[in-house]
Design an enzyme around this catalytic site. Structure first.
Site, mmCIF file in Angstrom:
data_model
loop_
_atom_site.group_PDB
_atom_site.id
_atom_site.type_symbol
_atom_site.label_atom_id
_atom_site.label_comp_id
_atom_site.label_asym_id
_atom_site.label_seq_id
_atom_site.Cartn_x
_atom_site.Cartn_y
_atom_site.Cartn_z
ATOM 1 N N LYS A 64 39.281 -2.192 -31.137
ATOM 2 C CA LYS A 64 39.903 -2.290 -29.816
ATOM 3 C C LYS A 64 39.253 -3.418 -29.009
ATOM 4 O O LYS A 64 39.939 -4.222 -28.374
ATOM 5 C CB LYS A 64 39.784 -0.944 -29.077
ATOM 6 C CG LYS A 64 40.702 0.120 -29.661
ATOM 7 C CD LYS A 64 40.471 1.519 -29.089
ATOM 8 C CE LYS A 64 41.388 2.525 -29.804
ATOM 9 N NZ LYS A 64 41.204 3.914 -29.359
ATOM 10 N N GLN A 115 36.930 7.146 -26.025
ATOM 11 C CA GLN A 115 37.345 7.438 -27.395
ATOM 12 C C GLN A 115 37.161 8.918 -27.699
ATOM 13 O O GLN A 115 36.123 9.509 -27.397
ATOM 14 C CB GLN A 115 36.527 6.569 -28.376
ATOM 15 C CG GLN A 115 36.979 6.657 -29.820
ATOM 16 C CD GLN A 115 38.368 6.067 -30.052
ATOM 17 O OE1 GLN A 115 38.842 5.216 -29.297
ATOM 18 N NE2 GLN A 115 39.027 6.520 -31.102
ATOM 19 N N ASP A 169 45.117 4.989 -21.770
ATOM 20 C CA ASP A 169 45.569 5.917 -22.820
ATOM 21 C C ASP A 169 46.763 6.747 -22.356
ATOM 22 O O ASP A 169 47.438 7.376 -23.176
ATOM 23 C CB ASP A 169 44.434 6.893 -23.172
ATOM 24 C CG ASP A 169 43.720 6.531 -24.459
ATOM 25 O OD1 ASP A 169 44.363 5.957 -25.349
ATOM 26 O OD2 ASP A 169 42.520 6.853 -24.565
#
Ligand code: GUN
Length: 288
Positions: free
Chosen positions: A54, A98, A121
């Site tokens: 990422k 994460q 997200d």
């Protein structure tokens, strides 16, 4: 006739190119790069790879990407402090925590601490609510990428019968909302759904996101249907190394479907591309 194969790798590459151009225009306008901060707590091996990818992908398109590695022993209070600091930092447009988090940290509490406008997200209840009420929202990357694949394949969604197999908060539910927002008639199926094969056979669009290797068979698919396979499952192979397969029995379904995503090389590559897109979207929304 064999289905059109939807090339997720090529489409993800196209999205990254678009984001790169968008980032350059953003920098020209605002004199700063969009910022994405990724937090990883602990040593979960796949997460280490994902978060590095990422950060790298962000840097490649000109986003100021930063990976913060925190030790497994980080307390919830310390993590919340770190999130508060990033929340207050105007150079940060996107904050991604994460998952999974270590067991001593409560995921819900942590995700609620991310300001919705930096929630790239799309997991915060405010973004979930905004999506389901048809307002501008940051949308989870995997369903957003799946929708883009359907669009790139030229699939008509208006009035189409669509089924989402799987009801997770990260994929199934937001996918259903996105399809509904595009005027599809949407069914959400799950482990208790009665006669799923027969139901599925009536559908123009099938999105499989259950995490069960090759569950969707050729005789579940209406001829010509579009099939998006979100599953990534490792199964045993003759050489003992294991093999990645989706939730769809690809070899047989591609002989019936009109278009279909492979695994790997379908939805997978789209996820990071959409994260980059979400970061740029968040940066614009915060600059208005
Ligand atoms: N772990 C596995 N997939 C994801 C994702 O999409 N977002 C976050 N934050 N963690 C994950």
């Amino acid at each position: 006739m064999s289905a059109r194969i939807i090339d997720g790798k090529a489409i993800a590459e196209k999205v990254r190119g678009e984001v790169k151009e968008g980032v350059a225009a953003f920098v020209a306008k605002y004199g700063r790069a969009p910022g994405l901060d990724v937090l990883l707590v602990g040593e979960h091996a796949p997460s280490i790879v994902y978060t590095r990818n990422k950060e790298k992908a962000a840097l490649e398109v000109g986003i100021r990407g930063r990976l913060h590695r925190l030790p497994e022993t980080t307390t919830q209070a310390q993590l919340l402090e770190q999130i508060a600091a990033l929340s207050a930092d105007p150079s940060v447009d996107g904050i991604l925590i994460q998952l999974p988090l270590p067991k001593h940290i409560d995921e819900r509490t942590v995700l609620l601490a991310i300001p919705p406008e930096k929630d790239v997200d799309g997991f915060h209840p405010v973004n979930v609510g905004r999506l389901s009420t048809g307002q501008d929202a940051l949308v989870p990357c995997t369903p957003l990428g799946s929708l883009r694949l359907l669009d790139e394949a030229g699939v008509n969604l208006k009035g189409a019968n669509a089924i989402v197999i799987g009801r997770s908060n990260i994929v199934g539910k937001p996918m259903a909302q996105l399809l509904l927002g595009r005027d599809a008639t949407v069914t959400i199926a799950h482990s208790r759904t009665a006669d799923l094969p027969a139901l599925c056979r009536t559908m123009d669009v099938v999105v499989a996101a259950v995490g069960r290797a090759e569950m969707v068979k050729a005789d579940w698919i209406k001829p010509g249907a579009a099939v998006i396979d979100v599953g990534i499952n490792r199964i045993e192979s003759a050489d003992g190394k294991g093999r990645l397969v989706g939730d769809v029995a690809y070899a047989e379904c591609k002989e019936v479907a009109g278009s279909i995503t492979p695994v790997p090389g379908g939805v997978g590559p789209m996820t990071i591309a959409m994260l980059l897109q979400n970061t740029l979207t968040a940066a614009h929304a915060r600059s208005r």
